[in-house]
Design a protein around this motif. Structure first.
Motif, PDB file in Angstrom:
ATOM      1  N   PRO A 171       0.829  -1.213   0.000  1.00 59.28           N
ATOM      2  CA  PRO A 171       0.000   0.000   0.000  1.00 59.28           C
ATOM      3  C   PRO A 171       0.863   1.262   0.000  1.00 59.28           C
ATOM      4  CG  PRO A 171      -0.834  -1.570   1.595  1.00 59.28           C
ATOM      5  CD  PRO A 171       0.469  -2.122   1.109  1.00 59.28           C
ATOM      6  N   ASP A 172       0.517   2.186  -0.883  1.00 58.60           N
ATOM      7  CA  ASP A 172       1.283   3.425  -1.003  1.00 58.60           C
ATOM      8  C   ASP A 172       0.337   4.551  -1.414  1.00 58.60           C
ATOM      9  OD1 ASP A 172       3.473   5.126  -1.051  1.00 58.60           O
ATOM     10  OD2 ASP A 172       3.962   4.672  -3.136  1.00 58.60           O
ATOM     11  N   ASN A 173      -0.576   4.864  -0.518  1.00 63.22           N
ATOM     12  CA  ASN A 173      -1.617   5.847  -0.809  1.00 63.22           C
ATOM     13  C   ASN A 173      -1.082   7.260  -0.591  1.00 63.22           C
ATOM     14  OD1 ASN A 173      -3.889   7.512  -0.844  1.00 63.22           O
ATOM     15  ND2 ASN A 173      -5.203   5.930   0.008  1.00 63.22           N
ATOM     16  N   SER A 175      -2.466   9.999  -0.406  1.00 61.78           N
ATOM     17  CA  SER A 175      -3.317  10.919   0.361  1.00 61.78           C
ATOM     18  C   SER A 175      -2.790  11.104   1.778  1.00 61.78           C
ATOM     19  CB  SER A 175      -4.756  10.396   0.404  1.00 61.78           C
ATOM     20  OG  SER A 175      -4.831   9.187   1.143  1.00 61.78           O
ATOM     21  N   TYR A 176      -2.000  10.133   2.266  1.00 61.21           N
ATOM     22  CA  TYR A 176      -1.470  10.258   3.623  1.00 61.21           C
ATOM     23  C   TYR A 176      -0.046   9.718   3.779  1.00 61.21           C
ATOM     24  CZ  TYR A 176      -2.467   5.261   4.321  1.00 61.21           C
ATOM     25  OH  TYR A 176      -2.494   3.889   4.209  1.00 61.21           O
ATOM     26  N   ARG A 193      -1.128  17.233  -0.494  1.00 61.36           N
ATOM     27  CA  ARG A 193      -1.577  15.964  -1.059  1.00 61.36           C
ATOM     28  C   ARG A 193      -1.519  15.995  -2.590  1.00 61.36           C
ATOM     29  NH1 ARG A 193      -5.645  16.675   2.673  1.00 61.36           N
ATOM     30  NH2 ARG A 193      -7.253  16.879   1.049  1.00 61.36           N
ATOM     31  N   THR A 197       0.884  13.502  -4.558  1.00 55.98           N
ATOM     32  CA  THR A 197       0.318  12.604  -5.567  1.00 55.98           C
ATOM     33  C   THR A 197       1.012  12.807  -6.912  1.00 55.98           C
ATOM     34  OG1 THR A 197      -1.837  12.658  -4.459  1.00 55.98           O
ATOM     35  CG2 THR A 197      -1.801  11.913  -6.743  1.00 55.98           C
ATOM     36  N   THR A 200       4.538  11.356  -6.843  1.00 62.48           N
ATOM     37  CA  THR A 200       4.480   9.889  -6.820  1.00 62.48           C
ATOM     38  C   THR A 200       4.218   9.346  -8.220  1.00 62.48           C
ATOM     39  OG1 THR A 200       3.657   9.857  -4.537  1.00 62.48           O
ATOM     40  CG2 THR A 200       3.297   7.882  -5.851  1.00 62.48           C
ATOM     41  N   GLN A 252       2.889   3.687   8.491  1.00 65.41           N
ATOM     42  CA  GLN A 252       2.158   3.314   7.290  1.00 65.41           C
ATOM     43  C   GLN A 252       2.036   1.795   7.216  1.00 65.41           C
ATOM     44  OE1 GLN A 252       5.770   4.886   4.866  1.00 65.41           O
ATOM     45  NE2 GLN A 252       4.740   3.511   3.469  1.00 65.41           N
ATOM     46  N   ALA A 473      -7.458   0.520  -8.604  1.00 62.72           N
ATOM     47  CA  ALA A 473      -8.078   1.799  -8.260  1.00 62.72           C
ATOM     48  C   ALA A 473      -9.596   1.685  -8.156  1.00 62.72           C
ATOM     49  CB  ALA A 473      -7.715   2.853  -9.296  1.00 62.72           C
TER      50      ALA A 473
END
Length: 514
Positions: A171-173, A175-176, A193, A197, A200, A252, A473
């Motif tokens: 997981p590599d979101n 948003s946080y 954010r 994003t 990334t 994380q 997604a």
């Protein structure tokens, strides 16, 4: 690290009864990278495994079961030869640094593949059981894992890059979870954010087109046309280990085969040289250390920065140890310069007050382990993120390199040395960092041998690896939900139209009759 750590490792988890043949590629020509991977390779050799190491740093004294393939002649070593001007021009901007990673990693692959010993290994039927690679940019040496049909372990000497997590669908979101190229903040706002994003996505797209594709063409040249794309080989990665720890970086989620080993390079502090120890023992008010790492030449800093350091130190009541390559004229009496400093050993001295650092991962971990407050002056790479992480923990302050003056630098040093909360927070963070079930090295050894025992980690494979990007997604699910909602709304609309038509028809008929 505890005193008898090696002895513990030799007896802990002793369930891998057969020795394995391990091929390792710690191939970045910077010693600060190599010292993160070297302890694991030595520990595996001490446990009876035959370890072949392709690196720029061969052992000076032969070690049993540890076999060097020396490639140090292929590229200049990145040790004490990076100037301040070069680093700021090429590394300060995230985009420029991404490009450097892509290009330089390709150069490493190109240089090492040209070596006859490496070409012989490619064409041989060597009986290896495991391949270990270092992931910086291009990971072209993963081709050896495919060639020998063996499990693959990847080690990252910093926190994971954006392209690290994709290998095992960790997981590599954005948003946080702040990425490698975006300095950590306690709480990201909308702008943060958005930038996180964007960087990334840019890093992953750039890695594929500017690193993976060129490296694949190069690698295929040596391994043959039948070699599958590198990203297909990456999907078979059994284990990823990163030189990080949640105590000072972000909390994380990690998959079971994504292991943090931050602090693996730490050793029991060695006794200081007699003259240095006597000097530090006499510093009753404490001493300060200034070290900007093993890559950057501190003596190449601009004159106004050097002068700001000197003038600040002249106002302090503390002894100052300064790691700098060249002699400086007219230094204050309380300043002692050294061409090299055993920072980890010096930080263990009880009189240390402060470390002025660049924020390299190895140094950051050493200062956290020692529980010493800091003033951080990040220069490039992950240093800004590392410094911001410890600043967020309340153990120091950051000084922007471009804002360094006598006033700003003195205020930062004075703030940290005069406020006891920084020292208290540093000691608290040290306790959290060191409160673990096993040492980082024991953890790394266990998981390496876990991969050997089970011939990979198919039991830990994430189902997300089998999903396409739009499935991951949930775009297909969102599309189905959208179609269902649209269908329901359409049916409601049709029904209402029919009802309306019926009602108006009935009313009209009734009106005509009346």
């Amino acid at each position: 690290m505890k005193v008898l750590q090696l002895a513990v490792i030799l007896t802990t988890y002793n369930v891998c009864s057969e020795s394995a043949n391990i091929l390792a590629f710690p191939t970045f020509p910077g010693y600060s990278h190599f010292i993160i991977i070297e302890p694991l390779l030595k520990a595996l050799a001490s446990r009876g495994h035959n370890v072949t190491v392709v690196s720029y740093f061969p052992q000076k004294t032969p070690i049993k079961n540890y076999h060097d393939i020396d490639v140090s002649h292929t590229l200049p070593l990145v040790t004490n030869n990076v100037t301040a001007d070069y680093s700021l021009k090429n590394f300060r901007n995230s985009i420029d640094f991404m490009q450097f990673i892509y290009d330089y990693s390709y150069k490493i692959c190109e240089a090492i593949f040209k070596e006859k010993q490496i070409q012989d290994m490619i064409n041989s039927t060597s009986d290896y059981d495991l391949v270990i690679t270092e992931l910086f940019g291009s990971d072209c040496f993963t081709a050896f894992a495919y060639q020998y049909k063996v499990p693959l372990i990847t080690i990252v000497t910093t926190i994971g890059f954006p392209w690290t997590h994709k290998r095992i669908a960790n997981p590599d979101n954005p948003s946080y979870i702040a990425n490698y190229f975006f300095p950590v903040k306690k709480n990201m706002n909308l702008y943060d954010r958005f930038i996180n994003t964007a960087t990334t996505l840019l890093a992953n797209i750039g890695y594929y087109y500017m690193s993976d594709i060129p490296s694949y063409k190069l690698t295929k040249k040596y391994f043959g046309e039948s070699l599958p794309p590198l990203y297909e080989i990456y999907k078979n990665t059994s284990l990823i280990m990163t030189n990080s720890h949640y105590s000072f970086r972000q909390v994380q989620p990690f998959l079971p085969n994504f292991i943090e080993i931050g602090g693996i390079h730490l050793k029991e502090p060695k006794p200081l040289p007699k003259d240095l120890k006597e000097l530090l023992d006499k510093s009753s008010q404490g001493f300060i250390v200034l070290s900007l790492g093993s890559m950057l030449r501190c003596s190449t800093l601009p004159k106004h920065v050097i002068n700001a350091f000197i003038k600040t130190f002249s106002k302090l009541p503390y002894l100052v140890l300064w790691k700098i390559e060249d002699d400086l004229p007219s230094l204050p009496q309380n300043v002692i310069t050294k061409k090299w400093l055993p920072v980890n050993d010096v930080l263990a001295h009880p009189n240390v007050k402060l470390l002025i650092m660049h924020g390299g991962m190895a140094t950051t971990i050493e200062v956290i382990n020692a529980g010493v407050p800091v003033v951080g002056i990040p220069m490039f790479a992950d240093q800004s993120g590392n410094v911001k992480s410890v600043v967020n923990k309340g153990i120091g302050v950051e000084v922007d390199y471009f804002d360094i003056t006598e006033e700003t630098f003195y205020n930062a040093v004075n703030k940290v040395t005069s406020d006891p909360s920084y020292s208290e927070n540093a000691k608290k963070l040290s306790r959290t960092f060191n409160d673990r079930l096993n040492t980082p090295l024991e953890t790394a050894v266990f998981w390496t041998e876990y991969v050997l025992r089970h011939k990979g980690t198919s039991n830990l494979k994430s189902p997300a690896l089998d999903l396409s990007w739009y499935q991951l997604a949930l775009l297909d699910v969102i599309f189905v939900v959208f179609v269902i909602i649209l269908t329901i709304l359409s049916l409601i609309y049709i029904i209402l139209r029919v009802v309306k038509h019926y009602l108006f028809t009935s009313i009209n008929k009734k009106n005509k009759k009346e």
